[in-house]
Design a protein around this motif. Structure first.
Motif, PDB file in Angstrom:
ATOM      1  N   PRO A  32       0.804  -1.113   0.172  1.00 54.82           N
ATOM      2  CA  PRO A  32       0.050  -0.374  -0.025  1.00 54.82           C
ATOM      3  C   PRO A  32       0.832   1.335  -0.140  1.00 54.82           C
ATOM      4  N   THR A  33       0.278   1.854  -0.771  1.00 58.63           N
ATOM      5  CA  THR A  33       0.904   3.252  -0.731  1.00 58.63           C
ATOM      6  C   THR A  33       0.484   4.446   0.554  1.00 58.63           C
ATOM      7  N   LYS A  34       0.965   4.476   1.234  1.00 56.08           N
ATOM      8  CA  LYS A  34       1.542   5.632   2.216  1.00 56.08           C
ATOM      9  C   LYS A  34       1.519   7.262   1.461  1.00 56.08           C
ATOM     10  N   THR A  35       0.145   7.564   2.116  1.00 61.00           N
ATOM     11  CA  THR A  35       0.219   9.621   1.995  1.00 61.00           C
ATOM     12  C   THR A  35       0.469   9.999   3.014  1.00 61.00           C
ATOM     13  N   ASN A  67      -1.109  12.310   3.801  1.00 59.65           N
ATOM     14  CA  ASN A  67      -2.899  12.938   4.843  1.00 59.65           C
ATOM     15  C   ASN A  67      -3.377  11.522   5.114  1.00 59.65           C
ATOM     16  N   SER A  68      -2.971  10.309   4.817  1.00 60.33           N
ATOM     17  CA  SER A  68      -3.377   9.141   5.436  1.00 60.33           C
ATOM     18  C   SER A  68      -4.075   9.514   6.795  1.00 60.33           C
ATOM     19  N   LYS A  69      -3.693  10.007   7.374  1.00 58.45           N
ATOM     20  CA  LYS A  69      -2.942   9.665   9.264  1.00 58.45           C
ATOM     21  C   LYS A  69      -4.338  11.178   9.725  1.00 58.45           C
ATOM     22  N   TRP A  70      -4.552  11.755   8.466  1.00 54.73           N
ATOM     23  CA  TRP A  70      -5.152  13.147   9.260  1.00 54.73           C
ATOM     24  C   TRP A  70      -6.886  13.309   9.218  1.00 54.73           C
ATOM     25  N   THR A 111      -7.318  10.459  12.406  1.00 55.89           N
ATOM     26  CA  THR A 111      -8.096   9.667  12.651  1.00 55.89           C
ATOM     27  C   THR A 111      -9.159   8.874  13.615  1.00 55.89           C
ATOM     28  N   ASP A 148     -14.224  11.935   9.049  1.00 54.58           N
ATOM     29  CA  ASP A 148     -13.081  13.191   7.782  1.00 54.58           C
ATOM     30  C   ASP A 148     -14.128  13.903   7.293  1.00 54.58           C
TER      31      ASP A 148
END
Length: 209
Positions: free
Chosen positions: A55-58, A60-63, A82, A113
């Motif tokens: 998986p590609t981690k971005t 902003n994924s944790k916000w 999150t 979100d």
């Protein structure tokens, strides 16, 4: 024979050089082992599949972004992790005011979100939810008081004054308001789980936003 040995001893360096050159020449001329292109193709495919499966981690994924409104000291839009809960959003907004009515919110609830956290004010929610209208009930001039419930400010107790709305449905209405934001029109109530057209038809005259 002795003469040969004697010659070898006298020319040992030359003999060693000849042997070394011969070995190097044979090594250069020796055929290389064949390469199996099929194995290379399979290994390359496996490597590509492994890379694609990761998986590609971005960044902003944790916000997540939420709007905190109502009886808080610093209303506004905030960015939180999150894993944050309603309590965390309230703390980012400067905490509750003295007039905050916490009975209508679940501070342990997980945030989503683009959601909204609305903390009602004790005074405002009471005033808005208890608007009394006097209507003629019979020809004998008797009157009846009808309470209009504001879907955006009413707490769990006030929502249960609506016909067919018990504790569970009242909680679902509060949850919808926290996740989706304020109701823009009373018809939006039908989007809440458990509130069908029949139930809405019975209570719509008692609703406002």
């Amino acid at each position: 024979m002795k003469q040969i040995w004697q010659w070898l001893k006298e020319h040992i360096k030359l003999v060693s050089l000849v042997i070394l050159v011969t070995i190097l020449a044979l090594w250069q001329l020796w055929p290389a082992p064949p390469v199996n292109n099929d194995d290379l193709t399979v290994n390359s495919s496996k490597t590509a599949q492994k890379s694609a499966s990761k998986p590609t981690k971005t960044a902003n994924s944790k916000w997540l972004i939420v709007d905190v409104e109502g009886a808080v000291n610093k209303p506004g839009v905030y960015r939180l992790l999150t894993t944050a809960r309603v309590y965390d959003a309230i703390q980012h907004a400067g905490g509750l005011t003295e007039q905050a009515d916490t009975s209508a919110i679940n501070q342990a609830q997980k945030l989503h979100d683009q959601g909204q956290v609305f903390v009602p004010d004790k005074n405002n929610s009471s005033t808005a939810a208890n608007t009394v209208q006097t209507t003629a009930a019979n020809t004998d001039n008797s009157t009846t008081d009808t309470k209009t419930i504001n879907l955006n400010t009413a707490d769990v107790t006030e929502l249960q004054n609506l016909p067919g709305v018990g504790p569970k449905k009242a909680e679902l209405i509060i949850q919808y308001r926290q996740e989706k934001g304020s109701f823009s029109k009373i018809e939006d109530l039908t989007e809440v789980q458990g509130i069908g057209e029949k139930t809405f038809a019975k209570i719509k005259s008692q609703l406002t936003v």
